[in-house]
Design an enzyme around this catalytic site. Structure first.
Site, PDB file in Angstrom:
ATOM      1  N   SER A 234      29.986  10.174   8.749  1.00  0.00           N
ATOM      2  CA  SER A 234      29.894   9.953  10.191  1.00  0.00           C
ATOM      3  C   SER A 234      29.242   8.635  10.605  1.00  0.00           C
ATOM      4  CB  SER A 234      29.141  11.113  10.856  1.00  0.00           C
ATOM      5  OG  SER A 234      27.800  11.170  10.424  1.00  0.00           O
ATOM      6  N   LYS A 279      23.484  15.057  18.032  1.00  0.00           N
ATOM      7  CA  LYS A 279      23.243  13.629  17.810  1.00  0.00           C
ATOM      8  C   LYS A 279      22.860  12.914  19.104  1.00  0.00           C
ATOM      9  CE  LYS A 279      25.860  13.211  13.557  1.00  0.00           C
ATOM     10  NZ  LYS A 279      26.864  12.474  12.773  1.00  0.00           N
TER      11      LYS A 279
END
Length: 341
Positions: A234, A279
């Protein structure tokens, strides 16, 4: 309550708390992690420093116990995942960690490729062999190979891709023997394995591994990335931006602390990731002012849409920016006014 009863009650409660922490459940818990500056872990030879920073964002993932399971049930930005949604049925913890680190390497290599090509610098790949991601129990490879091994050749045949390896094996039949030459760390080994049908697909034979390409990137100027403790793909987008910023004159950050997430394909496409809302929380807690989120071509329920929902919910002033590819992020940064101007 007399003293003895009090002590007994205390001991029972203590034992229950300890047991709840030690007893593992078939679930994983993920929660907001951190935003980590990339400049200290990426070094391009001759690269200059930035006034702001590019940051990757992480989630913390771990096996659930009774306590963490209950806590996740009541926590807005903690998620529970069934064990089979995270790992395959016969995948060990070690194999899972190796797979995550390999996914990071692949995304990192793509990020280097895109950044160097966009900056007009030299970049090339050396094919190292077939990378073993995990090994199926009960299959021939289980006796000799393990996750992380690198298959160099089979029957004196070297391959330029995992696809070529599979094509070679698929041309054989059950009972045929193959000599596999592989590396484990720096030691070269050999093994003779008999091909065997797969339990879930008897018409297909193999040695019983899941695999991927293993490539080493070479660049000019040289680059060093210390990502050994970072797993998963990611961080690809943010890697590419930090590398490009060090390769080129000027400062793309314009003095801002910029976080983000998204996989990086070898054509520059930014792909979606899991845990986007966690996140957002991690980036906000770390003081990020801008956050790049995968837009998924504007699809409903995209990472970008989920990021906007979380950003509104936590009341952050962080700017959420949708990106479909590396060029989208670059265009936004080139138009961005310097901080304080």
């Amino acid at each position: 309550m007399n003293r003895k009863m009090y002590v007994r009650t205390f001991l029972v409660v203590a034992i229950l708390l300890i047991a709840s922490a030690l007893y593992s459940l078939p679930f994983y818990v993920s929660k907001p992690g951190m935003a980590k500056e990339l400049e200290p872990i990426i070094e391009v030879s001759g690269g200059d420093e930035a006034k702001g920073s590019f940051m990757l964002t992480t989630v913390r993932m771990g096996r659930a116990n009774i306590y963490s399971y209950l806590l996740a049930k009541w926590s807005k930005y903690q998620e529970l995942y069934p064990e089979n949604a995270i790992r395959s049925a016969d995948e060990t913890d070690e194999e899972y960690n190796i797979r995550q680190l390999h996914l990071m390497d692949g995304s990192k290599n793509n990020a280097i490729k895109i950044a160097y090509e966009k900056a007009g610098k030299e970049v090339d790949y050396e094919y190292l062999g077939v990378y073993v991601l995990d090994v199926l129990e009960g299959m021939p490879a289980a006796k000799e190979l393990k996750a992380g091994d690198q298959i160099i050749q089979v029957d004196d045949v070297k391959f330029r891709s995992a696809q070529e390896f599979m094509g070679y094996i698929n041309g054989k039949k059950a009972g045929d023997k193959v000599e596999v030459v592989y590396k484990r760390e720096e030691t070269e080994k050999k093994a003779v394995l008999s091909l065997q049908p797969f339990k879930d697909d008897p018409n297909r034979v193999g040695i019983g591994i899941s695999l991927d390409d293993n490539r080493k990137v070479t660049t000019k100027p040289a680059i060093a990335i210390d990502s050994e403790q970072i797993g998963g793909p990611s961080a690809g987008l943010m890697f590419s931006l930090e590398i490009f910023n060090q390769l080129t004159e000027g400062d793309l950050t314009k003095g801002y602390d910029i976080a983000g997430t998204g996989t990086m394909a070898d054509d520059g496409t930014v792909g979606p990731i899991g845990g986007i809302q966690q996140k957002i929380v991690a980036a906000d807690n770390s003081g990020a002012e801008i956050f790049f989120a995968p837009n998924e071509s504007g699809a409903a329920g995209s990472n970008y849409e989920d990021a906007l929902i979380a950003a509104k919910d936590i009341g952050t002033d962080m700017k959420i920016v949708p990106v479909d590819n590396f060029d989208d992020a670059l265009t936004y940064l080139n138009k961005l006014k310097g901080k304080g101007k």
